[in-house]
Design an enzyme around this catalytic site. Structure first.
Site, PDB file in Angstrom:
ATOM      1  N   LYS A  42      -8.283  10.907  -1.595  1.00 27.45           N
ATOM      2  CA  LYS A  42      -7.556  10.580  -0.362  1.00 27.45           C
ATOM      3  C   LYS A  42      -6.290   9.781  -0.711  1.00 27.45           C
ATOM      4  O   LYS A  42      -6.114   9.375  -1.864  1.00 27.45           O
ATOM      5  CB  LYS A  42      -8.457   9.812   0.601  1.00 27.45           C
ATOM      6  CG  LYS A  42      -8.907   8.458   0.108  1.00 27.45           C
ATOM      7  CD  LYS A  42      -9.848   7.822   1.114  1.00 27.45           C
ATOM      8  CE  LYS A  42     -10.210   6.412   0.696  1.00 27.45           C
ATOM      9  NZ  LYS A  42     -10.852   5.664   1.767  1.00 27.45           N
ATOM     10  N   ARG A  51     -17.599   0.027  10.186  1.00 28.92           N
ATOM     11  CA  ARG A  51     -16.376   0.818  10.227  1.00 28.92           C
ATOM     12  C   ARG A  51     -16.736   2.139  10.899  1.00 28.92           C
ATOM     13  O   ARG A  51     -16.710   2.222  12.108  1.00 28.92           O
ATOM     14  CB  ARG A  51     -15.838   0.999   8.792  1.00 28.92           C
ATOM     15  CG  ARG A  51     -14.427   1.505   8.737  1.00 28.92           C
ATOM     16  CD  ARG A  51     -13.794   1.346   7.370  1.00 28.92           C
ATOM     17  NE  ARG A  51     -14.245   2.323   6.383  1.00 28.92           N
ATOM     18  CZ  ARG A  51     -13.690   2.478   5.180  1.00 28.92           C
ATOM     19  NH1 ARG A  51     -12.685   1.720   4.814  1.00 28.92           N
ATOM     20  NH2 ARG A  51     -14.134   3.372   4.336  1.00 28.92           N
ATOM     21  N   TYR A  59      20.266  -9.430  -0.803  1.00 26.51           N
ATOM     22  CA  TYR A  59      20.130  -9.941   0.567  1.00 26.51           C
ATOM     23  C   TYR A  59      19.557 -11.358   0.596  1.00 26.51           C
ATOM     24  O   TYR A  59      18.605 -11.656  -0.127  1.00 26.51           O
ATOM     25  CB  TYR A  59      19.174  -9.050   1.370  1.00 26.51           C
ATOM     26  CG  TYR A  59      19.737  -7.706   1.761  1.00 26.51           C
ATOM     27  CD1 TYR A  59      20.980  -7.583   2.355  1.00 26.51           C
ATOM     28  CD2 TYR A  59      18.985  -6.555   1.558  1.00 26.51           C
ATOM     29  CE1 TYR A  59      21.473  -6.347   2.724  1.00 26.51           C
ATOM     30  CE2 TYR A  59      19.463  -5.309   1.937  1.00 26.51           C
ATOM     31  CZ  TYR A  59      20.713  -5.216   2.522  1.00 26.51           C
ATOM     32  OH  TYR A  59      21.201  -4.000   2.893  1.00 26.51           O
ATOM     33  N   MET A 111      15.578  -1.965   0.830  1.00 23.15           N
ATOM     34  CA  MET A 111      14.916  -0.711   1.198  1.00 23.15           C
ATOM     35  C   MET A 111      14.992   0.328   0.077  1.00 23.15           C
ATOM     36  O   MET A 111      14.019   1.026  -0.203  1.00 23.15           O
ATOM     37  CB  MET A 111      15.574  -0.158   2.466  1.00 23.15           C
ATOM     38  CG  MET A 111      14.816   0.979   3.094  1.00 23.15           C
ATOM     39  SD  MET A 111      15.668   1.581   4.555  1.00 23.15           S
ATOM     40  CE  MET A 111      15.246   0.358   5.769  1.00 23.15           C
TER      41      MET A 111
HETATM   42  C1  LIG Z   1     -15.913   6.464   2.250  1.00 26.46           C
HETATM   43  C2  LIG Z   1     -15.412   6.129   0.893  1.00 26.46           C
HETATM   44  N1  LIG Z   1     -16.129   6.483  -0.182  1.00 26.46           N
HETATM   45  C3  LIG Z   1     -15.725   6.201  -1.433  1.00 26.46           C
HETATM   46  C4  LIG Z   1     -14.549   5.539  -1.663  1.00 26.46           C
HETATM   47  C5  LIG Z   1     -14.136   5.244  -3.075  1.00 26.46           C
HETATM   48  O1  LIG Z   1     -14.027   3.890  -3.331  1.00 26.46           O
HETATM   49  P1  LIG Z   1     -13.475   3.388  -4.746  1.00 26.46           P
HETATM   50  O2  LIG Z   1     -12.040   3.763  -4.761  1.00 26.46           O
HETATM   51  O3  LIG Z   1     -13.686   1.929  -4.733  1.00 26.46           O
HETATM   52  O4  LIG Z   1     -14.240   4.130  -5.774  1.00 26.46           O
HETATM   53  C6  LIG Z   1     -13.778   5.134  -0.572  1.00 26.46           C
HETATM   54  C7  LIG Z   1     -12.546   4.392  -0.801  1.00 26.46           C
HETATM   55  O5  LIG Z   1     -12.068   3.589  -0.048  1.00 26.46           O
HETATM   56  C8  LIG Z   1     -14.225   5.444   0.736  1.00 26.46           C
HETATM   57  O6  LIG Z   1     -13.523   5.079   1.819  1.00 26.46           O
END
Ligand SMILES: Cc1ncc(COP(=O)(O)O)c(C=O)c1O
Length: 381
Positions: free
Chosen positions: A38, A136, A274, A322
């Site tokens: 991700k 969450r 700046y 920036m």
């Molecule tokens: C749902 C979920 N699983 C696994 C992970 C992996 O975590 P890490 O990067 O600490 O291995 C994350 C990362 O935030 C996550 O949100």
């Protein structure tokens, strides 16, 4: 630095492969190995990173959004992809079309998925998230059996997995809270099974828990930050050294480089950038670096970080703007226009680690990496 762009992010294939092998050693062959890609693979490039991970035998990929899952499918990546984040109701059809697994915890999502599965005759595989104390995403344990049963009433919906997520492994060397969460998860699984519902896949782990805990009941490990060569935290590293015979060796994968846009001689007493936050105390040679907070170079690195030029440290002078910041190269002879500056990574014997920038900016390595603008080219080296 070859190419025409002012900056680039280099991804070391050998470091990534090394880290994947380290985690495969820990995860073993009996559990599936999910690479968390991700946030543009934590800034490393979603498709570039995923292709290497899959070629290296990673079994599953984990993304945050349906959009990221679709990008993987568009790139021809066929392994199972689990959407870990929230899939809005409006993209469920596309998720099903592209054979993405979804994390679910809302009844409305299930209702929509049931209707589309009935309409299209498709099978949609779901992973129900159990709330174990992160507060969450997730279904609270007392509602879990009814939630799962309700999904299983619908033809075309399959509850493939039961997941959860730890809240507090990385920030401490005391692991009472994750143990409580594990116990909560185990109890929820037992209660589900006692109610006659069995779910094939169970997973809760992240990098820290994969390293620190024995997790025999889990048949999939979700590993993110470790694949990119960072420890989740100092505390995790310390716990691992104290508790484990052989902590994994991790190699940073990402380097961030830019071309110097101007070399400038500045007299004593000049204010830089700046806000006039830095004033020279000697005749100074500045390198103008065409990178700023838009690129993900945090403004809190103003007057604090270093870049590497010709294998030597050049301090950042003045505020990060920036699109630009300035570094002091007075003590580095022979620096020329378009010479390379390393913002993150190694040059000769020197290295700027993501953790170094993170501690200067008051954040964590995860954020430093994930914030690097996805528009900057990622180049696998
Ligand atoms: C749902 C979920 N699983 C696994 C992970 C992996 O975590 P890490 O990067 O600490 O291995 C994350 C990362 O935030 C996550 O949100």
């Amino acid at each position: 630095m070859p190419g025409a762009s002012v900056e680039r992010v280099e991804i070391s294939r050998s470091a990534l492969v090394h880290n994947i092998r380290e985690f495969r050693r820990i995860v073993g062959r009996k559990r599936l190995f999910l690479a968390v890609v991700k946030a543009n693979a934590y800034g490393h490039g979603l498709v570039e990173t995923s292709a290497i991970a899959v070629a290296e035998g990673v079994d599953w990929l984990g993304v945050n959004s349906v959009e990221e899952g679709v990008a993987l499918r568009d790139a021809g990546i066929g392994v199972p992809v689990l959407v870990l984040g929230y899939a809005p109701l409006g993209v469920l059809e596309e998720a099903a079309d592209r054979d993405l697994r979804l994390t679910v915890y809302n009844r409305e999502t299930v209702r929509r998925l049931a209707a589309l599965a009935a309409r299209s005759g498709r099978t949609v595989r779901l992973h129900v998230k159990v709330e174990t104390g992160t507060w969450r995403q997730g279904v609270v344990p007392k509602d879990l059996a009814a939630f799962v049963r309700d999904i299983r009433k619908h033809q075309g919906l399959v509850v493939e997995g039961l997941s959860s997520h730890f809240a507090n492994i990385e920030d401490t060397t005391k692991h009472d809270y994750p143990r409580l969460q594990l116990e909560c998860y185990r109890t929820a699984c037992r209660e589900l099974e006692a109610a006659g519902v069995s779910v094939p896949m169970k997973h809760m782990s992240c990098t820290a828990s994969t390293i620190l805990f024995q997790e025999p009941e889990f048949n999939l490990a979700r590993v993110g930050i470790g694949l990119y060569g960072l420890w989740p935290s100092k505390e995790t590293y310390l716990s691992s050294v104290l508790e484990k015979a052989e902590p994994p060796s991790l190699r940073p994968v990402l380097s961030w480089k830019a071309r110097i846009a101007q070399i400038k001689k500045v007299p004593t007493g000049a204010f830089i950038g700046y806000g006039c936050t830095y004033r020279t105390t000697r005749p100074t040679v500045l390198a103008v670096i065409p990178v700023g907070y838009y690129d993900g170079y945090d403004r809190r690195l103003s007057n604090a970080a270093h870049v590497l030029v010709k294998g030597r440290r050049a301090p950042v002078r003045g505020r990060v703007a920036m699109d630009f910041f300035m570094a002091d190269v007075t003590d580095i002879p022979g620096v020329k226009l378009e010479d390379e500056a390393t913002l993150l990574g190694a040059d000769g014997r020197e290295r700027i680690a993501a953790e170094d920038l993170a501690s200067l900016a008051g954040t964590i390595g995860y954020e430093v990496l994930a914030r690097i603008n996805p528009l900057i080219p990622r180049v696998v080296v």
